[in-house]
Design a protein around this motif. Structure first.
Motif, PDB file in Angstrom:
ATOM      1  N   UNK A  33       0.860  -1.188   0.000  1.00 19.31           N
ATOM      2  CA  UNK A  33       0.000   0.000   0.000  1.00 19.31           C
ATOM      3  C   UNK A  33       0.892   1.232   0.000  1.00 19.31           C
ATOM      4  N   UNK A  34       0.733   2.064  -1.006  1.00 16.17           N
ATOM      5  CA  UNK A  34       1.419   3.345  -1.060  1.00 16.17           C
ATOM      6  C   UNK A  34       0.526   4.384  -0.396  1.00 16.17           C
ATOM      7  N   UNK A  35       0.889   4.868   0.778  1.00 13.85           N
ATOM      8  CA  UNK A  35       0.024   5.833   1.460  1.00 13.85           C
ATOM      9  C   UNK A  35       0.304   7.263   1.004  1.00 13.85           C
ATOM     10  N   UNK A  36      -0.660   8.110   1.204  1.00 16.14           N
ATOM     11  CA  UNK A  36      -0.498   9.556   1.107  1.00 16.14           C
ATOM     12  C   UNK A  36      -0.046  10.034  -0.275  1.00 16.14           C
ATOM     13  N   UNK A  37      -0.522   9.390  -1.333  1.00 12.26           N
ATOM     14  CA  UNK A  37      -0.216   9.841  -2.687  1.00 12.26           C
ATOM     15  C   UNK A  37      -1.068  11.073  -2.985  1.00 12.26           C
ATOM     16  N   UNK A  38      -0.401  12.172  -3.335  1.00  8.99           N
ATOM     17  CA  UNK A  38      -1.085  13.455  -3.534  1.00  8.99           C
ATOM     18  C   UNK A  38      -1.357  13.658  -5.018  1.00  8.99           C
ATOM     19  N   UNK A  39      -2.603  13.999  -5.328  1.00  9.08           N
ATOM     20  CA  UNK A  39      -3.028  14.241  -6.704  1.00  9.08           C
ATOM     21  C   UNK A  39      -3.534  15.672  -6.807  1.00  9.08           C
ATOM     22  N   UNK A  40      -2.861  16.490  -7.633  1.00 10.33           N
ATOM     23  CA  UNK A  40      -3.264  17.891  -7.817  1.00 10.33           C
ATOM     24  C   UNK A  40      -3.731  18.106  -9.245  1.00 10.33           C
ATOM     25  N   UNK A  41      -4.260  19.294  -9.500  1.00 15.00           N
ATOM     26  CA  UNK A  41      -4.840  19.559 -10.809  1.00 15.00           C
ATOM     27  C   UNK A  41      -3.803  19.849 -11.883  1.00 15.00           C
ATOM     28  N   UNK A  42      -2.581  20.243 -11.471  1.00 15.12           N
ATOM     29  CA  UNK A  42      -1.613  20.715 -12.455  1.00 15.12           C
ATOM     30  C   UNK A  42      -0.642  19.636 -12.922  1.00 15.12           C
ATOM     31  N   UNK A  43      -0.466  18.566 -12.152  1.00 11.16           N
ATOM     32  CA  UNK A  43       0.546  17.586 -12.497  1.00 11.16           C
ATOM     33  C   UNK A  43      -0.009  16.174 -12.447  1.00 11.16           C
ATOM     34  N   UNK A  44       0.265  15.414 -13.485  1.00  9.54           N
ATOM     35  CA  UNK A  44      -0.029  13.996 -13.446  1.00  9.54           C
ATOM     36  C   UNK A  44       0.898  13.316 -12.447  1.00  9.54           C
ATOM     37  N   UNK A  45       0.430  12.231 -11.863  1.00  7.76           N
ATOM     38  CA  UNK A  45       1.236  11.454 -10.922  1.00  7.76           C
ATOM     39  C   UNK A  45       1.779  10.224 -11.639  1.00  7.76           C
ATOM     40  N   UNK A  46       3.082  10.065 -11.577  1.00  6.80           N
ATOM     41  CA  UNK A  46       3.737   8.911 -12.190  1.00  6.80           C
ATOM     42  C   UNK A  46       4.398   8.091 -11.095  1.00  6.80           C
ATOM     43  N   UNK A  47       4.061   6.803 -11.025  1.00  9.05           N
ATOM     44  CA  UNK A  47       4.548   5.926  -9.963  1.00  9.05           C
ATOM     45  C   UNK A  47       5.356   4.779 -10.553  1.00  9.05           C
ATOM     46  N   UNK A  48       6.525   4.543  -9.977  1.00 11.50           N
ATOM     47  CA  UNK A  48       7.320   3.356 -10.291  1.00 11.50           C
ATOM     48  C   UNK A  48       7.303   2.472  -9.048  1.00 11.50           C
ATOM     49  N   UNK A  49       6.608   1.348  -9.133  1.00 14.73           N
ATOM     50  CA  UNK A  49       6.354   0.517  -7.954  1.00 14.73           C
ATOM     51  C   UNK A  49       7.000  -0.847  -8.142  1.00 14.73           C
ATOM     52  N   UNK A  50       7.741  -1.267  -7.126  1.00 13.94           N
ATOM     53  CA  UNK A  50       8.394  -2.579  -7.165  1.00 13.94           C
ATOM     54  C   UNK A  50       7.722  -3.518  -6.165  1.00 13.94           C
ATOM     55  N   UNK A  51       7.456  -4.738  -6.593  1.00 16.75           N
ATOM     56  CA  UNK A  51       6.859  -5.757  -5.733  1.00 16.75           C
ATOM     57  C   UNK A  51       7.860  -6.874  -5.470  1.00 16.75           C
ATOM     58  N   UNK A  52       7.783  -7.415  -4.254  1.00 17.54           N
ATOM     59  CA  UNK A  52       8.670  -8.494  -3.852  1.00 17.54           C
ATOM     60  C   UNK A  52       7.959  -9.835  -3.971  1.00 17.54           C
ATOM     61  N   UNK A  53       8.642 -10.786  -4.583  1.00 12.35           N
ATOM     62  CA  UNK A  53       8.047 -12.110  -4.730  1.00 12.35           C
ATOM     63  C   UNK A  53       7.880 -12.760  -3.366  1.00 12.35           C
TER      64      UNK A  53
END
Length: 783
Positions: free
Chosen positions: A89-109
């Protein structure tokens, strides 16, 4: 100041009343999901934005990419899951009107057995990005640097909120677990760089006045305070492993910020939408303004500027190339008092001019291989320089030279490593770093009231620091073992070191984890120490053969999720330092070096030190707009210079304790509850600064401050109690966001201890304190 604050608050609340009406505004979240060990993309992974009705979710495509459009702006927790992998769970991801949010997420097997502990989705708020870190590591959030009081958009000042890290107000140098700030290493994109702070090393080695690392450019990064993984070399106290984010590859975005300390401009966007290439650039400029309070008293003519950028250049088959860079230019100085009634101290009769620069430029290449491996290589150039001259008025009011520094350094670094996932249970990272070190050093100082400068250092040459390492992580049945080794070789004197590293972690149950780590670590001293022309010595550069300063780190850690969004961490630690350069038959140790450039003593590697204590953190992540961070440390920092004696002395940095209480609340305003008002306050208490007993009679004879160093650092000033404050208000229009901020360092106006100085009129040594309240009001528009 009171009238200024009233005007600011009045304007802020007027703004609140003006912008309470809004319509629902949406934005886009996109990103890539990959395997943590191999960086192979994970197709058909699920991304869910929690607590949305109806549920907003997406699935990655064959390349591990996802795109979610029309998400109402706000702050979200995002859950990512994939069959056979641990959900996060990625907490506290902020989304504003001026910028797209780009996430690079790594998962552990997931390698746990089915009949063993069932692990709930992990909240990765405080988990370091580097999976090979076991203890004493935390992710630095760029958003927190902006939100947290005292952070001032500065990674170093943000780190002072964490346990074991003490700091000052007028300088962002940090003391980690009692170690001198000079033992801290700065890295960008995996490469060691010179101190990236404005006015670096003037008030203290390892710090400066303001960071040159703009929050507009940084990605979430890692901060280490002990027992580092095998890949880290030439670091003794801590590591800032800073990462730059990629620019938006689909839309052009801009921001402009105007504040009391300067102007900030950022731009990003696609270079070509056909191959997802992008650019990101940030420029800042400031004049004196309120920055003068960060510098020596009576500073004039101060200005700084910095530029940073990153280009992402993906190819179809040859991997991803990126070009990154950072640079800064500083000018500062002081002028002597012209009225004799104001000439009380030496600084009142001195003229000083300082010019500084720092820059780093890198080319990185990452190639994902088909056998669950990837190769990462970087070639980087860096340079830094200081040109400083100090003159002093004599009895006839004529300026006479006191000291001069003309230092220029450049580094050529090649770094490459191969990361290979052999199985779900075993991943290895093996690499090499070659750092060529060029230098042109000149340090001169007048001695004994003379009007001519004596040369302490004059050296022009090239050396290299070569490092190789290999580290593996083994996972089995809720156990994690990180094991590795690092080797270093310094070509200047052919000294080398072999440094084993080990970390063991055991998941006790779904809420708790116990970990232990050990590491041998080392660091070079500042280069001018090696090339000092030793007084009264037939061999002028006796220090040239100095070995690495070294330390054994032992850390035990216990993590407990008290509740879904409340985390407890306890870390007892012990550090044994040895090979520390000391002056024979004295109490002088480079463990206590703070800001003295002009050193020509002969040193030997016979000194020792020890740091031990316990760090505590209790943190609540944002829950219904409320959050807090409670951190504290109790520690002891000692040193000795006589191996035949059992006498240990306090180090200069032995504050004994430090505590932080940080509390914040966010309020959603407006018709659609999309505007944001955030309030944050941090109260910091630290033990007093250490100093030695003043030798009054010797001070009167020398007409300068002379300490009795036979029993060093026995004295301690009163504890510091400092309050920092941040108030942010953000309002949004379609494709545009506005932000009004008020940030205050030292709201209690605490008078910070800056040492002692000799009063030329009273012939007495006096304590030197200054109350540095640093307010910054700024307005930022992003579009």
């Amino acid at each position: 100041m009171t009238n200024l604050l009233k005007s600011i608050l009045s304007g802020l609340f007027l703004t609140l009343s003006t912008f309470t009406y809004s319509q629902e505004i949406t934005q886009t979240i996109k990103g890539i999901i990959a395997d943590e060990s191999s960086q192979q993309p994970l197709p058909y992974a699920t991304i869910e934005i929690l607590n949305t009705d109806p549920t907003i979710a997406a699935v990655t495509d064959i390349d591990g990419e996802f795109l979610i459009t029309n998400v109402p702006i706000g702050r979200y927790d995002i859950k990512v899951s994939y069959i056979g992998y641990e959900s996060v769970i990625l907490p506290e991801v902020v989304l504003t009107s001026a910028k797209e949010v780009s996430l690079n997420i790594s998962l552990k097997e997931n390698v746990s057995l089915l009949d063993e502990i069932v692990i709930k989705p992990k909240v990765i708020k405080n988990k370091p990005i580097n999976s090979m870190a076991t203890v004493s590591a935390r992710m630095l959030s760029v958003e927190e640097a902006n939100r947290y009081a005292g952070g001032f958009d500065d990674p170093a000042r943000l780190a002072s909120s964490f346990p074991g890290v003490s700091s000052s107000i007028g300088n962002n140098a940090i003391v980690i677990r009692g170690n001198a700030p000079k033992f801290l290493q700065w890295k960008i994109e995996g490469v060691e760089i010179p101190n990236p702070n404005h006015f670096a090393d003037l008030g203290g080695f390892g710090g400066g006045g303001l960071t040159a690392l703009s929050s507009n450019l940084l990605a979430n990064s890692d901060f280490y305070t002990g027992a580092f993984p095998a890949e880290y070399n030439n670091a003794l106290s801590g590591v800032f492993d800073i990462r730059m984010r990629n620019g938006n590859s689909s839309e052009h975005e801009y921001s402009i910020e105007v504040g009391a300390i300067g102007l900030d401009f950022a731009s990003e966007g696609p270079l070509s939408k056909k191959n997802s290439s992008s650019y990101l650039v940030n420029y800042r400029y400031s004049t004196l303004g309120l920055v003068s309070s960060l510098l020596p008293e009576d500073a004039q003519g101060t200005n700084y500027q910095d530029l940073s950028f990153k280009l992402k250049l993906p190819t179809a088959k040859a991997g991803i190339f990126s070009v990154w860079g950072i640079g800064l230019i500083d000018n500062s100085g002081t002028q002597p008092e012209t009225e004799t009634s104001k000439q009380n101290y030496y600084q009142d009769i001195e003229q000083q001019d300082a010019k500084q620069y720092m820059g780093a430029l890198g080319l990185n290449h990452r190639l994902i291989l088909k056998n669950k491996a990837y190769l990462n290589s970087t070639l980087a150039l860096s340079a830094n320089g200081l040109d400083l001259k100090t003159d002093r008025l004599d009895e006839s009011s004529q300026l006479k030279p006191q000291n001069e520094i003309k230092n220029a350094n450049y580094n050529i670094t090649f770094k490459s490593y191969l990361n290979k996932k052999f199985s779900p249970n075993h991943t290895n990272k093996t690499g090499i770093t070659v750092r060529g070190m060029g230098y042109n050093l000149s340090l001169k100082e007048a001695a004994g009231g003379e009007n001519t400068l004596n040369t302490l250092v004059s050296e022009n040459g090239f050396s290299a620091l070569i490092s190789a390492y290999s580290g593996s992580i083994f996972s089995y049945n809720n156990w994690n073992i990180n094991a590795g080794i690092n080797a270093q070789f310094f070509t200047l004197n052919n000294n080398y070191t072999l440094e084993p590293r080990l970390g063991i972690g055991r998941q006790l149950d779904e809420r708790s984890k116990l970990s232990f780590a050990y590491g041998l670590h080392s660091r070079l001293e500042p280069l001018n120490i090696y090339f000092a022309n030793i007084a009264n010595d037939s061999f002028n550069q006796t220090n040239k053969d100095l070995d690495f300063s070294k330390a054994h780190h032992f850390v035990l850690a216990y993590d407990l999720d008290i509740a879904e969004k409340v985390h407890l961490k306890i870390e007892p630690y012990f550090q044994h330092l040895y090979n520390i350069p000391i002056v024979a038959n004295s109490t002088s140790s480079l463990l206590n070096l703070q800001s003295d450039w002009f050193i020509n003593d002969a040193y030997t590697n016979l000194g020792k030190g020890q740091n031990y204590g316990v760090d505590l953190t209790i943190e609540q992540y944002i829950n219904n707009g409320f959050y807090y961070l409670l951190s504290g440390s109790i520690f002891n920092s000692k040193f000795k210079t006589d191996s035949d004696s059992d006498t240990w002395y306090n180090t200069r940095f032995n504050k004994n304790y430090l505590f932080n209480v940080l509390v914040g609340k966010e309020f959603r305003l407006g018709k659609e509850k999309q505007n944001l008002l955030g309030f944050n306050v941090r109260w910091s208490i630290q033990g007093g600064d250490r100093y030695s007993i003043i030798d009054q009679s010797a001070s009167m004879i020398e007409q300068d401050v002379i300490y009795d160093e036979s029993t060093p650092f026995t004295e301690q000033t009163k504890p510091s109690s400092v309050l920092h404050f941040t108030l942010n208000y953000e309002w949004f229009k379609k494709n545009t966001s506005h932000k009004l901020s008020l940030k205050i360092l030292n709201g209690t106006n605490f008078e910070e201890f800056l040492g002692h100085r000799y009063n030329l009129k009273t012939k007495q040594v006096e304590e030197f304190r200054e109350a540095l309240m640093i307010p910054n009001i700024s307005y930022k528009v992003s579009f």
